[in-house]
Design a protein around this motif. Structure first.
Motif, PDB file in Angstrom:
ATOM      1  N   PRO A   1       0.432  17.133  10.120  1.00 58.35           N
ATOM      2  CA  PRO A   1       1.079  16.274   9.127  1.00 58.35           C
ATOM      3  C   PRO A   1       0.621  14.828   9.335  1.00 58.35           C
ATOM      4  O   PRO A   1       0.560  14.343  10.465  1.00 58.35           O
ATOM      5  CB  PRO A   1       2.569  16.437   9.420  1.00 58.35           C
ATOM      6  N   LEU A   2       0.271  14.193   8.242  1.00 54.44           N
ATOM      7  CA  LEU A   2      -0.242  12.824   8.309  1.00 54.44           C
ATOM      8  C   LEU A   2       0.413  11.967   7.234  1.00 54.44           C
ATOM      9  O   LEU A   2       0.681  12.439   6.130  1.00 54.44           O
ATOM     10  CB  LEU A   2      -1.758  12.809   8.074  1.00 54.44           C
ATOM     11  N   ASN A   3       0.612  10.705   7.534  1.00 53.28           N
ATOM     12  CA  ASN A   3       0.976   9.708   6.538  1.00 53.28           C
ATOM     13  C   ASN A   3      -0.299   8.926   6.235  1.00 53.28           C
ATOM     14  O   ASN A   3      -0.848   8.282   7.120  1.00 53.28           O
ATOM     15  CB  ASN A   3       2.057   8.766   7.068  1.00 53.28           C
ATOM     16  N   VAL A   4      -0.763   9.028   4.994  1.00 55.29           N
ATOM     17  CA  VAL A   4      -2.042   8.421   4.642  1.00 55.29           C
ATOM     18  C   VAL A   4      -1.896   7.552   3.404  1.00 55.29           C
ATOM     19  O   VAL A   4      -1.069   7.833   2.526  1.00 55.29           O
ATOM     20  CB  VAL A   4      -3.120   9.498   4.396  1.00 55.29           C
ATOM     21  N   PRO A   5      -2.712   6.511   3.309  1.00 53.41           N
ATOM     22  CA  PRO A   5      -2.735   5.741   2.070  1.00 53.41           C
ATOM     23  C   PRO A   5      -3.181   6.656   0.924  1.00 53.41           C
ATOM     24  O   PRO A   5      -4.082   7.489   1.096  1.00 53.41           O
ATOM     25  CB  PRO A   5      -3.781   4.654   2.333  1.00 53.41           C
ATOM     26  N   VAL A   6      -2.548   6.516  -0.215  1.00 56.48           N
ATOM     27  CA  VAL A   6      -2.863   7.361  -1.371  1.00 56.48           C
ATOM     28  C   VAL A   6      -4.352   7.292  -1.690  1.00 56.48           C
ATOM     29  O   VAL A   6      -4.971   8.311  -2.022  1.00 56.48           O
ATOM     30  CB  VAL A   6      -2.004   6.947  -2.588  1.00 56.48           C
ATOM     31  N   ALA A   7      -4.951   6.125  -1.542  1.00 53.53           N
ATOM     32  CA  ALA A   7      -6.370   5.956  -1.853  1.00 53.53           C
ATOM     33  C   ALA A   7      -7.272   6.779  -0.932  1.00 53.53           C
ATOM     34  O   ALA A   7      -8.406   7.080  -1.283  1.00 53.53           O
ATOM     35  CB  ALA A   7      -6.751   4.472  -1.748  1.00 53.53           C
ATOM     36  N   GLU A   8      -6.774   7.171   0.240  1.00 53.97           N
ATOM     37  CA  GLU A   8      -7.584   7.925   1.203  1.00 53.97           C
ATOM     38  C   GLU A   8      -7.289   9.425   1.187  1.00 53.97           C
ATOM     39  O   GLU A   8      -7.977  10.204   1.847  1.00 53.97           O
ATOM     40  CB  GLU A   8      -7.355   7.394   2.612  1.00 53.97           C
ATOM     41  N   GLU A   9      -6.285   9.835   0.437  1.00 57.45           N
ATOM     42  CA  GLU A   9      -5.871  11.241   0.468  1.00 57.45           C
ATOM     43  C   GLU A   9      -7.016  12.181   0.094  1.00 57.45           C
ATOM     44  O   GLU A   9      -7.284  13.166   0.803  1.00 57.45           O
ATOM     45  CB  GLU A   9      -4.686  11.487  -0.466  1.00 57.45           C
ATOM     46  N   HIS A  10      -7.694  11.899  -0.993  1.00 53.52           N
ATOM     47  CA  HIS A  10      -8.780  12.769  -1.450  1.00 53.52           C
ATOM     48  C   HIS A  10      -9.861  12.896  -0.376  1.00 53.52           C
ATOM     49  O   HIS A  10     -10.337  14.000  -0.088  1.00 53.52           O
ATOM     50  CB  HIS A  10      -9.383  12.239  -2.753  1.00 53.52           C
ATOM     51  N   THR A  11     -10.221  11.784   0.222  1.00 53.88           N
ATOM     52  CA  THR A  11     -11.257  11.789   1.255  1.00 53.88           C
ATOM     53  C   THR A  11     -10.830  12.614   2.464  1.00 53.88           C
ATOM     54  O   THR A  11     -11.608  13.418   2.986  1.00 53.88           O
ATOM     55  CB  THR A  11     -11.596  10.343   1.691  1.00 53.88           C
ATOM     56  N   LEU A  12      -9.600  12.440   2.905  1.00 53.22           N
ATOM     57  CA  LEU A  12      -9.112  13.196   4.059  1.00 53.22           C
ATOM     58  C   LEU A  12      -9.073  14.692   3.767  1.00 53.22           C
ATOM     59  O   LEU A  12      -9.458  15.505   4.620  1.00 53.22           O
ATOM     60  CB  LEU A  12      -7.740  12.699   4.489  1.00 53.22           C
ATOM     61  N   ARG A  13      -8.633  15.063   2.587  1.00 54.77           N
ATOM     62  CA  ARG A  13      -8.597  16.487   2.240  1.00 54.77           C
ATOM     63  C   ARG A  13     -10.015  17.064   2.183  1.00 54.77           C
ATOM     64  O   ARG A  13     -10.279  18.167   2.649  1.00 54.77           O
ATOM     65  CB  ARG A  13      -7.877  16.705   0.916  1.00 54.77           C
TER      66      ARG A  13
ATOM     67  N   MET B   1       0.842  -1.166   0.000  1.00 54.32           N
ATOM     68  CA  MET B   1       0.000   0.000   0.000  1.00 54.32           C
ATOM     69  C   MET B   1       0.896   1.241   0.000  1.00 54.32           C
ATOM     70  O   MET B   1       1.730   1.424   0.874  1.00 54.32           O
ATOM     71  CB  MET B   1      -0.918  -0.031   1.229  1.00 54.32           C
ATOM     72  N   GLU B   2       0.662   2.093  -0.983  1.00 50.33           N
ATOM     73  CA  GLU B   2       1.446   3.315  -1.099  1.00 50.33           C
ATOM     74  C   GLU B   2       0.933   4.378  -0.125  1.00 50.33           C
ATOM     75  O   GLU B   2      -0.268   4.601   0.004  1.00 50.33           O
ATOM     76  CB  GLU B   2       1.368   3.862  -2.529  1.00 50.33           C
ATOM     77  N   VAL B   3       1.856   5.006   0.570  1.00 52.25           N
ATOM     78  CA  VAL B   3       1.522   6.020   1.572  1.00 52.25           C
ATOM     79  C   VAL B   3       2.105   7.355   1.141  1.00 52.25           C
ATOM     80  O   VAL B   3       3.195   7.423   0.573  1.00 52.25           O
ATOM     81  CB  VAL B   3       2.081   5.618   2.965  1.00 52.25           C
ATOM     82  N   ARG B   4       1.357   8.400   1.407  1.00 50.44           N
ATOM     83  CA  ARG B   4       1.805   9.750   1.062  1.00 50.44           C
ATOM     84  C   ARG B   4       1.736  10.628   2.312  1.00 50.44           C
ATOM     85  O   ARG B   4       0.859  10.476   3.141  1.00 50.44           O
ATOM     86  CB  ARG B   4       0.896  10.317  -0.016  1.00 50.44           C
ATOM     87  N   ARG B   5       2.663  11.550   2.411  1.00 49.46           N
ATOM     88  CA  ARG B   5       2.682  12.502   3.535  1.00 49.46           C
ATOM     89  C   ARG B   5       1.935  13.759   3.098  1.00 49.46           C
ATOM     90  O   ARG B   5       2.273  14.369   2.082  1.00 49.46           O
ATOM     91  CB  ARG B   5       4.108  12.852   3.917  1.00 49.46           C
ATOM     92  N   ILE B   6       0.884  14.097   3.856  1.00 54.00           N
ATOM     93  CA  ILE B   6       0.118  15.306   3.571  1.00 54.00           C
ATOM     94  C   ILE B   6       0.024  16.138   4.850  1.00 54.00           C
ATOM     95  O   ILE B   6       0.310  15.646   5.945  1.00 54.00           O
ATOM     96  CB  ILE B   6      -1.297  14.995   3.039  1.00 54.00           C
ATOM     97  N   THR B   7      -0.376  17.371   4.693  1.00 57.46           N
ATOM     98  CA  THR B   7      -0.608  18.236   5.843  1.00 57.46           C
ATOM     99  C   THR B   7      -2.004  18.811   5.734  1.00 57.46           C
ATOM    100  O   THR B   7      -2.358  19.397   4.702  1.00 57.46           O
ATOM    101  CB  THR B   7       0.425  19.382   5.893  1.00 57.46           C
TER     102      THR B   7
END
Length: 95
Positions: free
Chosen positions: A16-28, A1-7
């Motif tokens: 700052p969060l490390n989130v699965p790429v698939a969840e990034e849109h939902t979290l934003r 599972m690919e993880v991306r760092r977002i804020t």
């Protein structure tokens, strides 16, 4: 599972969060919704403390989630009842 760092910026703070790429849109999207809710609470209720606005957001979101759960449970019960009725009708027609 690919993880991306977002804020995410919520209530004037950066998270700052490390989130699965698939969840990034939902979290934003949810982060933006929380920011919008905070602004609405601040404007509608003259809330000056971010902590109060966050507490009100948490209460509203939790209430919405609980209502959705209860609605889903009622829908599941209704669907199960319909399936049972249809099964009974089919069994009676087969006799």
């Amino acid at each position: 599972m690919e993880v991306r760092r977002i804020t995410l910026n919520i209530a004037g703070r950066s998270y700052p969060l490390n989130v699965p790429v698939a969840e990034e849109h939902t979290l934003r999207k949810v982060g933006k919704q929380i920011e919008t809710m905070i602004k609405e609470f601040e404007n509608s209720f003259d809330v000056r403390d971010k902590q109060d606005a966050l507490a009100m957001c948490a209460l509203k979101l939790a209430t919405n989630a609980e209502v959705a759960i209860q609605n889903n449970e009622r829908n599941i019960i209704a669907v199960n009842d319909r399936v049972k009725n249809l099964n009974q009708i089919l069994q009676n027609e087969g006799k």
